[in-house]
Design a protein around this motif. Structure first.
Motif, short mmCIF file in Angstrom:
data_model
loop_
_atom_site.label_atom_id
_atom_site.label_comp_id
_atom_site.label_asym_id
_atom_site.label_seq_id
_atom_site.Cartn_x
_atom_site.Cartn_y
_atom_site.Cartn_z
N ASN A 174 -20.80 -10.80 17.85
CA ASN A 174 -19.73 -10.84 18.85
C ASN A 174 -18.38 -11.22 18.26
OD1 ASN A 174 -20.42 -13.54 18.34
ND2 ASN A 174 -19.83 -14.20 20.41
N ALA A 175 -18.25 -11.20 16.93
CA ALA A 175 -16.98 -11.54 16.30
C ALA A 175 -15.86 -10.58 16.71
CB ALA A 175 -17.14 -11.54 14.78
N PHE A 176 -16.23 -9.36 17.03
CA PHE A 176 -15.25 -8.36 17.48
C PHE A 176 -14.50 -8.87 18.71
CE2 PHE A 176 -14.67 -4.94 20.64
CZ PHE A 176 -13.67 -4.20 20.02
N TYR A 177 -15.23 -9.42 19.67
CA TYR A 177 -14.59 -9.92 20.89
C TYR A 177 -13.73 -11.14 20.60
CZ TYR A 177 -17.79 -6.84 23.39
OH TYR A 177 -18.47 -5.74 23.83
N GLN A 178 -14.15 -11.96 19.65
CA GLN A 178 -13.35 -13.12 19.28
C GLN A 178 -12.01 -12.70 18.69
OE1 GLN A 178 -16.05 -15.23 16.69
NE2 GLN A 178 -17.43 -15.80 18.36
N SER A 179 -12.02 -11.58 17.96
CA SER A 179 -10.76 -11.07 17.42
C SER A 179 -9.84 -10.57 18.52
CB SER A 179 -11.02 -9.96 16.39
OG SER A 179 -11.49 -8.77 17.02
N LEU A 180 -10.41 -10.01 19.59
CA LEU A 180 -9.57 -9.56 20.72
C LEU A 180 -8.93 -10.75 21.42
CD1 LEU A 180 -11.72 -6.72 22.40
CD2 LEU A 180 -10.10 -6.57 20.50
N VAL A 181 -9.69 -11.82 21.62
CA VAL A 181 -9.14 -13.02 22.25
C VAL A 181 -8.00 -13.59 21.40
CG1 VAL A 181 -9.66 -15.40 22.91
CG2 VAL A 181 -11.29 -13.57 23.44
N LYS A 182 -8.13 -13.47 20.11
CA LYS A 182 -7.09 -13.96 19.20
C LYS A 182 -5.89 -13.04 19.15
CE LYS A 182 -6.56 -15.57 14.43
NZ LYS A 182 -7.18 -15.62 13.08
N GLY A 183 -6.06 -11.80 19.60
CA GLY A 183 -4.97 -10.83 19.56
C GLY A 183 -5.00 -9.94 18.34
N ASP A 184 -6.13 -9.96 17.60
CA ASP A 184 -6.24 -9.24 16.33
C ASP A 184 -7.01 -7.92 16.44
OD1 ASP A 184 -4.83 -11.26 15.17
OD2 ASP A 184 -6.51 -12.12 14.05
N GLY A 185 -7.13 -7.37 17.62
CA GLY A 185 -7.81 -6.09 17.75
C GLY A 185 -7.13 -5.00 16.95
N LEU A 186 -7.92 -4.19 16.25
CA LEU A 186 -7.33 -3.15 15.40
C LEU A 186 -6.82 -1.97 16.21
CD1 LEU A 186 -6.78 -2.17 12.49
CD2 LEU A 186 -9.07 -1.14 12.51
N LEU A 187 -7.59 -1.54 17.19
CA LEU A 187 -7.20 -0.39 18.01
C LEU A 187 -6.50 -0.87 19.27
CD1 LEU A 187 -10.39 1.88 17.84
CD2 LEU A 187 -8.39 1.90 16.34
N ASN A 188 -5.51 -0.12 19.68
CA ASN A 188 -4.81 -0.45 20.91
C ASN A 188 -5.77 -0.44 22.10
OD1 ASN A 188 -2.19 -0.71 22.53
ND2 ASN A 188 -3.08 1.11 23.43
N SER A 189 -6.68 0.55 22.14
CA SER A 189 -7.61 0.66 23.26
C SER A 189 -8.53 -0.55 23.35
CB SER A 189 -8.45 1.94 23.12
OG SER A 189 -9.13 1.96 21.88
N ASP A 190 -8.87 -1.15 22.21
CA ASP A 190 -9.70 -2.35 22.21
C ASP A 190 -8.91 -3.58 22.68
OD1 ASP A 190 -11.83 -0.88 21.28
OD2 ASP A 190 -11.59 -1.49 19.19
N GLN A 191 -7.74 -3.78 22.10
CA GLN A 191 -6.95 -4.95 22.46
C GLN A 191 -6.54 -4.92 23.93
OE1 GLN A 191 -6.47 -7.59 20.30
NE2 GLN A 191 -5.87 -8.55 22.22
N GLU A 192 -6.36 -3.72 24.46
CA GLU A 192 -6.02 -3.58 25.88
C GLU A 192 -7.08 -4.19 26.79
OE1 GLU A 192 -3.53 -1.10 27.87
OE2 GLU A 192 -2.51 -2.47 26.50
N MET A 193 -8.33 -4.21 26.32
CA MET A 193 -9.40 -4.79 27.12
C MET A 193 -9.13 -6.26 27.44
SD MET A 193 -11.73 -2.44 27.68
CE MET A 193 -10.36 -1.30 27.78
N TYR A 194 -8.39 -6.92 26.58
CA TYR A 194 -8.09 -8.34 26.78
C TYR A 194 -6.64 -8.59 27.18
CZ TYR A 194 -7.74 -13.36 25.99
OH TYR A 194 -7.54 -14.71 26.17
N SER A 195 -5.72 -7.82 26.62
CA SER A 195 -4.30 -8.16 26.74
C SER A 195 -3.55 -7.41 27.83
CB SER A 195 -3.59 -7.91 25.40
OG SER A 195 -4.19 -8.69 24.37
N SER A 196 -4.10 -6.33 28.34
CA SER A 196 -3.37 -5.54 29.31
C SER A 196 -3.15 -6.29 30.62
CB SER A 196 -4.14 -4.24 29.61
OG SER A 196 -3.55 -3.53 30.69
#
Length: 335
Positions: A262-284
């Motif tokens: 689940n490290a991928f999700y932890q990176s999204l919470v941190k704001g470090d998602g590589l793809l815009n579509s992934d980071q949007e899941m948390y930041s949009s």
């Protein structure tokens, strides 16, 4: 802000009602034909054969796990899980391999050929390429530390493909939450399925052309908030310059790129998602439903594993209503 939030809720509710209606109206697919014992008498060792080949392949190169999982996903989003993504172009058939989200991106076709050859030698004309791919995707996940799930089988291989549907239906790396929800809901998959299934990116790689806009855009604006994010962004820019290097790759989970966790999700919470579509899941701003799920999976790996397994079965049950055949060669329809 409260009024804006309410508007977003109304927008999403309308979208979900609309897309759910479209799905119900067009749902001619019949997953009831699938079962766990479909090959019990005709090819009892089918899953053992697939597993043995996947074990060798992942041992040779851990990237093979992500490659097969991605193939299965891209297959199911076009005409259902029917092996259509595996078909080569011919004079009379235009395949899906040249679609925008497939060309220069999908790999693993040779591995599928290898597995199919083994199955044909043991059980000629019995195990479909679509089933092969579904089983291999489960084994790929398991072999790099992910969860196990039982794979219902009995899918048929498509005799046709659709480049048009591949271009329109497969999610793209720069799309926003609304577009992604729409594409998943049209397949009968929920918002929960969406967030869980993008967790496959924990073992995935992305091409520079897919994340350039992100690292020279939103990521650049927020990375200064965390020194480790700044260092990570600097490395990404070395991999992916402003121009050129489109096919250079980077891991979507830079912490544990070859381990399904689940490290991928932890990176999204941190704001470090590589793809815009992934980071949007948390930041949009419209991602209030998805962001809660991201936070839950970031803190609870067991919840992620459970939902990922359930969502993979659900996605794998999307069958082609037109039926098909059992191909003897996954690259070509039978003659």
């Amino acid at each position: 802000m409260a009024g804006q939030y309410q508007e977003y809720q109304i927008l999403l509710l309308g979208l979900m009602m609309m897309t759910t209606g479209l799905f119900c109206a067009s749902r001619a697919q019949d997953p009831s034909q699938l079962s766990l014992d479909y090959y019990l008498k005709t090819c009892p060792d089918a899953q053992k054969i697939v597993r043995a080949e996947m074990e060798c392949a992942v041992k040779e190169d851990p990237r093979n796990a992500a490659a097969i999982l991605r193939l299965h996903f891209h297959d199911c989003f076009v005409q259902g899980c029917d092996g259509s993504v595996l078909l080569d172009d011919t004079i009379t058939l235009k395949g899906e391999k040249e679609a925008a989200q497939n060309v220069n991106s999908l790999i693993g076709f040779d591995l599928i050929d290898r597995i199919k050859n083994q199955l044909e030698s043991q059980c000629p004309g019995t195990v479909s390429c679509a089933d092969l791919l579904a089983i291999a995707a489960r084994d790929a996940t398991l072999l790099v530390g992910g969860p196990y799930w039982d794979v219902p089988v009995g899918r048929k291989d498509a005799k046709t493909t659709s480049l048009e549907l591949a271009n329109s239906d497969i999610p793209a790396p720069n799309q926003g939450v609304i577009a992604l929800m729409t594409k998943f809901l049209e397949k009968g998959l929920s918002v929960t399925d969406l967030v869980a299934l993008i967790g496959a990116h924990t073992i995935g790689m992305a091409r520079c052309v897919s994340f350039r806009e992100r690292i020279y855009g939103d990521f650049e604006l927020t990375s200064h908030l965390d020194p480790t994010s700044e260092i990570y962004l600097g490395k990404l820019k070395e991999t992916c310059p402003v121009s050129g290097g489109d096919d250079n790759i980077a891991a979507m989970d830079y912490v544990t790129p070859y381990v399904f966790d689940n490290a991928f999700y932890q990176s999204l919470v941190k704001g470090d998602g590589l793809l815009n579509s992934d980071q949007e899941m948390y930041s949009s701003l419209v991602g209030f439903a998805t962001s809660d799920l991201v936070k839950m999976y970031a803190s609870d790996p067991l919840a992620f594993f459970k939902q990922f397994s359930d969502s993979m079965v659900k996605m794998g049950n999307i069958t082609n209503p037109e039926g098909g055949e059992v191909r003897t060669n996954c690259r070509f329809v039978n003659t």
